[in-house]
Design a protein around this motif. Sequence first.
Motif, PDB file in Angstrom:
ATOM      1  N   TYR A  64       0.830  -1.201   0.000  1.00 26.71           N
ATOM      2  CA  TYR A  64       0.000   0.000   0.000  1.00 26.71           C
ATOM      3  C   TYR A  64       0.866   1.253   0.000  1.00 26.71           C
ATOM      4  N   LEU A  65       0.450   2.244  -0.776  1.00 25.65           N
ATOM      5  CA  LEU A  65       1.136   3.532  -0.871  1.00 25.65           C
ATOM      6  C   LEU A  65       0.192   4.643  -0.430  1.00 25.65           C
ATOM      7  N   THR A  66       0.701   5.541   0.404  1.00 26.36           N
ATOM      8  CA  THR A  66       0.006   6.773   0.746  1.00 26.36           C
ATOM      9  C   THR A  66       0.948   7.907   0.397  1.00 26.36           C
ATOM     10  N   SER A  67       0.459   8.898  -0.346  1.00 31.23           N
ATOM     11  CA  SER A  67       1.330   9.987  -0.776  1.00 31.23           C
ATOM     12  C   SER A  67       0.667  11.343  -0.618  1.00 31.23           C
ATOM     13  N   LYS A  68       1.445  12.274  -0.061  1.00 29.80           N
ATOM     14  CA  LYS A  68       1.085  13.689  -0.062  1.00 29.80           C
ATOM     15  C   LYS A  68       2.147  14.455  -0.847  1.00 29.80           C
ATOM     16  N   ASN A  69       2.960  13.721  -1.578  1.00 31.58           N
ATOM     17  CA  ASN A  69       4.035  14.294  -2.384  1.00 31.58           C
ATOM     18  C   ASN A  69       3.420  15.055  -3.558  1.00 31.58           C
ATOM     19  N   GLU A  70       3.734  16.326  -3.665  1.00 31.44           N
ATOM     20  CA  GLU A  70       3.155  17.167  -4.717  1.00 31.44           C
ATOM     21  C   GLU A  70       3.605  16.761  -6.113  1.00 31.44           C
ATOM     22  N   GLN A  71       4.619  15.905  -6.201  1.00 34.52           N
ATOM     23  CA  GLN A  71       5.097  15.411  -7.500  1.00 34.52           C
ATOM     24  C   GLN A  71       4.426  14.092  -7.900  1.00 34.52           C
ATOM     25  N   THR A  72       3.436  13.637  -7.127  1.00 30.03           N
ATOM     26  CA  THR A  72       2.703  12.421  -7.475  1.00 30.03           C
ATOM     27  C   THR A  72       1.926  12.693  -8.760  1.00 30.03           C
ATOM     28  N   GLU A  73       2.169  11.873  -9.793  1.00 28.55           N
ATOM     29  CA  GLU A  73       1.561  12.094 -11.111  1.00 28.55           C
ATOM     30  C   GLU A  73       0.948  10.819 -11.672  1.00 28.55           C
ATOM     31  N   PHE A  74      -0.006  11.037 -12.551  1.00 29.67           N
ATOM     32  CA  PHE A  74      -0.561   9.964 -13.373  1.00 29.67           C
ATOM     33  C   PHE A  74      -0.676  10.509 -14.785  1.00 29.67           C
ATOM     34  N   ASN A  75      -0.132   9.786 -15.738  1.00 30.26           N
ATOM     35  CA  ASN A  75      -0.112  10.227 -17.137  1.00 30.26           C
ATOM     36  C   ASN A  75       0.440  11.653 -17.279  1.00 30.26           C
ATOM     37  N   CYS A  77       0.274  14.138 -15.262  1.00 29.96           N
ATOM     38  CA  CYS A  77      -0.504  15.190 -14.594  1.00 29.96           C
ATOM     39  C   CYS A  77      -0.369  15.034 -13.077  1.00 29.96           C
ATOM     40  N   LYS A  78      -0.031  16.121 -12.405  1.00 29.36           N
ATOM     41  CA  LYS A  78       0.100  16.090 -10.955  1.00 29.36           C
ATOM     42  C   LYS A  78      -1.270  15.905 -10.314  1.00 29.36           C
ATOM     43  N   ILE A  79      -1.317  15.055  -9.298  1.00 31.80           N
ATOM     44  CA  ILE A  79      -2.575  14.705  -8.649  1.00 31.80           C
ATOM     45  C   ILE A  79      -2.859  15.594  -7.440  1.00 31.80           C
ATOM     46  N   ILE A  80      -1.854  15.766  -6.573  1.00 31.98           N
ATOM     47  CA  ILE A  80      -2.043  16.551  -5.347  1.00 31.98           C
ATOM     48  C   ILE A  80      -2.293  18.015  -5.728  1.00 31.98           C
ATOM     49  N   GLY A  81      -3.387  18.566  -5.213  1.00 27.32           N
ATOM     50  CA  GLY A  81      -3.767  19.949  -5.522  1.00 27.32           C
ATOM     51  C   GLY A  81      -4.723  20.069  -6.696  1.00 27.32           C
ATOM     52  N   LEU A  82      -4.934  18.961  -7.409  1.00 25.29           N
ATOM     53  CA  LEU A  82      -5.833  18.974  -8.562  1.00 25.29           C
ATOM     54  C   LEU A  82      -7.287  19.048  -8.092  1.00 25.29           C
ATOM     55  N   LEU A  91      -8.778  12.918 -15.446  1.00 26.25           N
ATOM     56  CA  LEU A  91      -7.521  12.204 -15.272  1.00 26.25           C
ATOM     57  C   LEU A  91      -7.699  10.692 -15.185  1.00 26.25           C
ATOM     58  N   PHE A  92      -8.638  10.236 -14.370  1.00 26.84           N
ATOM     59  CA  PHE A  92      -8.822   8.795 -14.175  1.00 26.84           C
ATOM     60  C   PHE A  92     -10.040   8.240 -14.913  1.00 26.84           C
ATOM     61  N   SER A  93     -10.666   9.040 -15.766  1.00 23.50           N
ATOM     62  CA  SER A  93     -11.938   8.638 -16.383  1.00 23.50           C
ATOM     63  C   SER A  93     -11.832   7.402 -17.280  1.00 23.50           C
ATOM     64  N   GLU A  94     -10.688   7.173 -17.888  1.00 25.38           N
ATOM     65  CA  GLU A  94     -10.552   5.986 -18.748  1.00 25.38           C
ATOM     66  C   GLU A  94     -10.429   4.709 -17.936  1.00 25.38           C
ATOM     67  N   LEU A  95      -9.972   4.810 -16.691  1.00 31.43           N
ATOM     68  CA  LEU A  95      -9.782   3.636 -15.849  1.00 31.43           C
ATOM     69  C   LEU A  95     -10.930   3.404 -14.880  1.00 31.43           C
ATOM     70  N   ILE A  96     -11.557   4.497 -14.434  1.00 28.79           N
ATOM     71  CA  ILE A  96     -12.547   4.399 -13.358  1.00 28.79           C
ATOM     72  C   ILE A  96     -13.832   5.108 -13.769  1.00 28.79           C
TER      73      ILE A  96
END
Length: 145
Positions: A64-75, A77-82, A91-96
């Motif tokens: 399990y991963l928990t992240s508050k790292n502002e550099q956490t990205e998917f494709n 695109c940064k996730i934190i702050g989005l 961002l996640f619409s194709e998967l979820i």
Amino acid sequence: MEIKPKIGFENIKFGMYRNDILEILGEPDRIVTDENDEFEQSLEWNDLKIRLTFQLDENDRFTYLTSKNEQTEFNGCKIIGLDIKKAKNELFSELITEWEIDDYQFFETHFNENLWLTLRSEFGKVIEFEMGVPFKNENEYDFPK
């Protein structure tokens, strides 16, 4: 820090052994044993703002991963702050397509069981990203190959 649903992040995969991850990330700043589960231990890296959980009864493997790292990205695109709506609907619409939402008065969690992925939001923005290895069945993890 690029996340890879069902796999892990960067070059770290679910199912890797603690010692292999320590060779990559170095020693953690803190180690916490879950008071409700003696077989679960979390390691925290302050500078990276991540917490990795290991199952001791699974030969000390990363689950399990928990992240508050502002550099956490998917494709890319940064996730934190989005904006949470943008994260879910773009961002996640194709998967979820379905999210379970729990409102805890001051924050919300947006969870998808298939990917074992959680976005925690506050004031309409993602403040924390969580992702676990999915399960094959009730008792068995589906570690990536």
